[in-house]
Design an enzyme around this catalytic site. Structure first.
Site, PDB file in Angstrom:
ATOM      1  N   LYS A 275       1.087   4.107  -2.883  1.00 16.46           N
ATOM      2  CA  LYS A 275       0.669   5.466  -2.550  1.00 16.46           C
ATOM      3  C   LYS A 275       1.784   6.479  -2.777  1.00 16.46           C
ATOM      4  O   LYS A 275       1.525   7.616  -3.191  1.00 16.46           O
ATOM      5  CB  LYS A 275       0.182   5.521  -1.096  1.00 16.46           C
ATOM      6  CG  LYS A 275      -1.155   4.835  -0.866  1.00 16.46           C
ATOM      7  CD  LYS A 275      -2.244   5.390  -1.765  1.00 16.46           C
ATOM      8  CE  LYS A 275      -3.637   4.978  -1.353  1.00 16.46           C
ATOM      9  NZ  LYS A 275      -4.678   5.498  -2.273  1.00 16.46           N
TER      10      LYS A 275
ATOM     11  N   TYR B   9       0.832  -1.211   0.000  1.00 14.30           N
ATOM     12  CA  TYR B   9       0.000   0.000   0.000  1.00 14.30           C
ATOM     13  C   TYR B   9       0.868   1.262   0.000  1.00 14.30           C
ATOM     14  O   TYR B   9       0.636   2.204  -0.762  1.00 14.30           O
ATOM     15  CB  TYR B   9      -0.899  -0.045   1.232  1.00 14.30           C
ATOM     16  CG  TYR B   9      -1.876   1.082   1.379  1.00 14.30           C
ATOM     17  CD1 TYR B   9      -3.059   1.110   0.630  1.00 14.30           C
ATOM     18  CD2 TYR B   9      -1.665   2.085   2.321  1.00 14.30           C
ATOM     19  CE1 TYR B   9      -3.978   2.134   0.805  1.00 14.30           C
ATOM     20  CE2 TYR B   9      -2.580   3.110   2.503  1.00 14.30           C
ATOM     21  CZ  TYR B   9      -3.742   3.120   1.738  1.00 14.30           C
ATOM     22  OH  TYR B   9      -4.660   4.142   1.917  1.00 14.30           O
TER      23      TYR B   9
END
Length: 300
Positions: free
Chosen positions: A165, A161
């Site tokens: 991001k 993640y």
């Protein structure tokens, strides 16, 4: 309510609930026509998106639902084509769709790493690519990427993640430069909010403070007529901050035989943030380093 979006058309991905729903409702409330995109929690239906469309229409707004997966380029292109057929333009893209597959890196499968990168990074790339030429032709566009503190600062168990991001920050940095001549402004929103992705991770009191509605005002600013570009805006619980990728003044060491030892010995000076800057582009680092080296050599 001075900030308005009358005549603007917005696509919001992952808008069937949580942050995306709040973004879509906020845009519609201020006059935007909104495409509510959501694959659904079951990964097969757009019922959640249809529900948000019903909310918008009931409040007097205009909206249409899309169940396209952001990882499916053909489906995204069809969504954009349907939008153009109905409303003739796309002014705003909010790349909000996302998933979590949290595990420590040691326990994480490559499939789970790829899946999260595909949805967050490639999903944003696919959606942005689908509207880019439209925005260029209009000489107007506002794009918001949804980054995260997990990417900016790291978070245990979120290597996939966080990597995706932070990659969105890099995408934003370059697209803001490439889109400037056509008034396409690209920014990142780093939200902290209670959504279906964070259920069970926080206490009830904290979740109450982190309502998604407290984040959407920041999103509205980032996609407004007077939006900035290349901004990383952090938002949560009604608090707003700004994050920067900076460069310190540094130290010239040269190519001496003991250069590595000098780097170690002078790392505090290299890290001194007193005169740090925010470079205008990636090439600024090289320019900065050549200037430092030239200045040092001219003194010698």
């Amino acid at each position: 309510m001075s900030m308005r979006f009358d005549g603007r058309v917005a696509i919001v991905t992952g808008a069937g609930g949580g942050l995306g729903r709040c973004h879509a409702l906020a845009l519609a409330e201020r006059g935007a026509k909104v495409v509510v995109n959501d694959l659904g929690a079951d990964g097969r239906s757009s019922d959640a998106a249809a529900g948000v469309v019903d909310e918008i229409v009931a409040a007097g707004g205009e909206a249409m639902a899309s169940g396209a997966s952001v990882t499916d380029a053909a489906a995204v292109e069809a969504m954009v084509a349907d939008t153009m057929t109905r409303w003739g333009r796309v002014d705003i893209l909010v790349n909000n769709a996302g998933i979590l597959r949290d595990k420590s890196f040691a326990k994480m499968s490559l499939d789970d790493f790829r899946l999260v990168v595909d949805v967050h990074l490639m999903g944003a790339v696919i959606c942005t690519k689908a509207v880019w030429e439209i925005m260029r032709g209009q000489n107007y566009g506002r794009i918001a990427m949804t980054t995260s503190s997990s990417g900016l600062y790291g978070n245990f168990g979120q290597s996939n993640y966080g990597a995706a991001k932070m990659a969105l920050v890099g995408l934003m940095q370059t697209l803001s430069l490439e889109g400037a001549k056509n008034d396409i402004r690209v920014n990142c929103l780093a939200p902290t909010a209670a959504t279906r992705m964070t259920e069970g991770l926080m206490t009830a009191d904290v979740l109450a403070m982190l309502r998604p509605e407290t984040v959407s005002p920041g999103l509205l600013y980032l996609v407004s007529e007077d939006a900035p570009t290349r901004m990383i805006l952090n938002a949560g619980a009604g608090s707003f901050e700004r994050a920067y990728v900076t460069l310190t003044e540094g130290v010239y060491i040269g190519d001496a035989a003991d250069a590595a030892d000098q780097v170690a010995a002078r790392i505090d000076a290299i890290s001194d943030r007193a005169s740090e800057i925010v470079p205008d582009s990636g090439s600024a680092q090289g320019t900065f380093e050549i200037t430092n080296a030239s200045a040092a050599l001219n003194k010698a």
